[in-house]
Design a protein around this motif. Structure first.
Motif, mmCIF file in Angstrom:
data_model
loop_
_atom_site.group_PDB
_atom_site.id
_atom_site.type_symbol
_atom_site.label_atom_id
_atom_site.label_comp_id
_atom_site.label_asym_id
_atom_site.label_seq_id
_atom_site.Cartn_x
_atom_site.Cartn_y
_atom_site.Cartn_z
ATOM 1 N N TYR A 63 11.336 6.901 26.374
ATOM 2 C CA TYR A 63 12.604 6.236 26.054
ATOM 3 C C TYR A 63 12.399 5.151 24.996
ATOM 4 O O TYR A 63 13.116 5.102 23.990
ATOM 5 C CB TYR A 63 13.222 5.629 27.319
ATOM 6 C CG TYR A 63 14.404 4.744 27.015
ATOM 7 C CD1 TYR A 63 15.648 5.298 26.722
ATOM 8 C CD2 TYR A 63 14.266 3.366 26.969
ATOM 9 C CE1 TYR A 63 16.726 4.490 26.412
ATOM 10 C CE2 TYR A 63 15.335 2.546 26.645
ATOM 11 C CZ TYR A 63 16.561 3.115 26.373
ATOM 12 O OH TYR A 63 17.629 2.314 26.044
ATOM 13 N N SER A 78 19.980 10.074 28.017
ATOM 14 C CA SER A 78 20.327 11.435 28.418
ATOM 15 C C SER A 78 19.086 12.316 28.526
ATOM 16 O O SER A 78 18.943 13.108 29.460
ATOM 17 C CB SER A 78 21.309 12.033 27.415
ATOM 18 O OG SER A 78 21.503 13.395 27.661
ATOM 19 N N THR A 79 18.181 12.180 27.579
ATOM 20 C CA THR A 79 16.953 12.972 27.584
ATOM 21 C C THR A 79 16.121 12.690 28.824
ATOM 22 O O THR A 79 15.666 13.613 29.507
ATOM 23 C CB THR A 79 16.130 12.664 26.314
ATOM 24 O OG1 THR A 79 16.923 12.952 25.177
ATOM 25 C CG2 THR A 79 14.863 13.470 26.272
ATOM 26 N N ALA A 81 17.140 11.093 31.664
ATOM 27 C CA ALA A 81 17.908 11.354 32.894
ATOM 28 C C ALA A 81 17.950 12.843 33.216
ATOM 29 O O ALA A 81 17.919 13.227 34.389
ATOM 30 C CB ALA A 81 19.325 10.801 32.750
ATOM 31 N N THR A 82 18.004 13.675 32.201
ATOM 32 C CA THR A 82 18.021 15.126 32.431
ATOM 33 C C THR A 82 16.770 15.569 33.166
ATOM 34 O O THR A 82 16.826 16.349 34.120
ATOM 35 C CB THR A 82 18.142 15.879 31.090
ATOM 36 O OG1 THR A 82 19.366 15.486 30.474
ATOM 37 C CG2 THR A 82 18.116 17.371 31.279
ATOM 38 N N ILE A 83 15.614 15.060 32.745
ATOM 39 C CA ILE A 83 14.350 15.425 33.392
ATOM 40 C C ILE A 83 14.313 14.892 34.814
ATOM 41 O O ILE A 83 13.906 15.593 35.747
ATOM 42 C CB ILE A 83 13.163 14.892 32.566
ATOM 43 C CG1 ILE A 83 13.116 15.629 31.231
ATOM 44 C CG2 ILE A 83 11.854 15.048 33.327
ATOM 45 C CD1 ILE A 83 12.200 15.014 30.209
ATOM 46 N N ASN A 85 16.777 14.258 36.842
ATOM 47 C CA ASN A 85 17.783 14.868 37.721
ATOM 48 C C ASN A 85 17.690 16.388 37.809
ATOM 49 O O ASN A 85 18.481 17.012 38.517
ATOM 50 C CB ASN A 85 19.181 14.469 37.246
ATOM 51 C CG ASN A 85 19.404 12.981 37.353
ATOM 52 O OD1 ASN A 85 18.945 12.345 38.289
ATOM 53 N ND2 ASN A 85 20.072 12.407 36.380
ATOM 54 N N MET A 86 16.746 16.980 37.102
ATOM 55 C CA MET A 86 16.623 18.437 37.057
ATOM 56 C C MET A 86 16.264 18.994 38.438
ATOM 57 O O MET A 86 15.413 18.450 39.139
ATOM 58 C CB MET A 86 15.535 18.818 36.047
ATOM 59 C CG MET A 86 15.594 20.238 35.596
ATOM 60 S SD MET A 86 14.331 20.633 34.349
ATOM 61 C CE MET A 86 14.427 19.287 33.210
ATOM 62 N N GLY A 103 15.425 16.586 41.390
ATOM 63 C CA GLY A 103 16.673 15.843 41.556
ATOM 64 C C GLY A 103 16.512 14.680 42.505
ATOM 65 O O GLY A 103 15.562 13.909 42.422
ATOM 66 N N CYS A 113 7.805 15.575 29.433
ATOM 67 C CA CYS A 113 9.055 16.143 28.931
ATOM 68 C C CYS A 113 9.119 17.636 29.199
ATOM 69 O O CYS A 113 10.119 18.265 28.898
ATOM 70 C CB CYS A 113 9.215 15.851 27.442
ATOM 71 S SG CYS A 113 7.989 16.619 26.402
ATOM 72 N N LYS A 117 9.952 22.510 25.539
ATOM 73 C CA LYS A 117 11.113 21.763 25.053
ATOM 74 C C LYS A 117 10.989 21.594 23.541
ATOM 75 O O LYS A 117 9.923 21.305 23.016
ATOM 76 C CB LYS A 117 11.195 20.382 25.703
ATOM 77 C CG LYS A 117 11.310 20.413 27.222
ATOM 78 C CD LYS A 117 12.707 20.810 27.622
ATOM 79 C CE LYS A 117 12.940 20.645 29.103
ATOM 80 N NZ LYS A 117 12.323 21.636 29.949
#
Length: 133
Positions: A63, A78-79, A81-83, A85-86, A103, A113, A117
């Motif tokens: 970040y 967003s990048t 948080a996506t990881i 919450n996946m 999650g 990451c 990706k």
């Protein structure tokens, strides 16, 4: 592009640069080693294979690096948080599992990451460049 234009990427970093190639890197390494040998200059050469480096990226460092390289805050959040919450399901020939891991079930938040990706190589170039400066 932002990193190149603002001199944030180390010149020694050959990954994720326009107009730099593995052949250029190998040639420069050979020339450097020849000059060192012929001049008798004491030197150390370190070859680092950053095996699994994408899996070891600490997300807070990712970040901060993205922000340092001009990525807007919302995109960087967003990048990451996506990881975090996946949710990962198991897929077999019988279908997808109903149970998952990840999650809100993470007991220890993951790092990295992830492999495959599209932003992984660029992110690693940004993180590793300060180490080379």
């Amino acid at each position: 592009e932002y990193g190149e234009n603002h001199s944030l990427l180390a010149q020694e970093q050959y990954g994720s640069w326009k107009d730099k190639s593995a052949n250029d890197h190998a040639t420069n390494k050979r020339i450097t080693m020849d000059i060192i040998r012929q001049s008798g200059t004491p030197a150390i050469y370190i070859a680092n294979d950053a095996k699994s480096c994408y899996d070891r990226i600490i997300l807070m460092v990712a970040y901060l690096t993205m922000r340092n390289f001009g990525v807007p805050s919302k995109v960087a959040i967003s990048t990451v948080a996506t990881i975090l919450n996946m949710k990962h399901f198991v897929r077999t020939k019988y279908g997808d599992s109903s149970n998952y891991y990840g999650g809100e079930k993470w007991k220890i938040k993951p790092h990295g990451c992830g492999q495959g990706k599209g932003y992984g190589p660029a992110l690693w170039a940004c993180i590793s460049s300060p180490l080379l400066h």
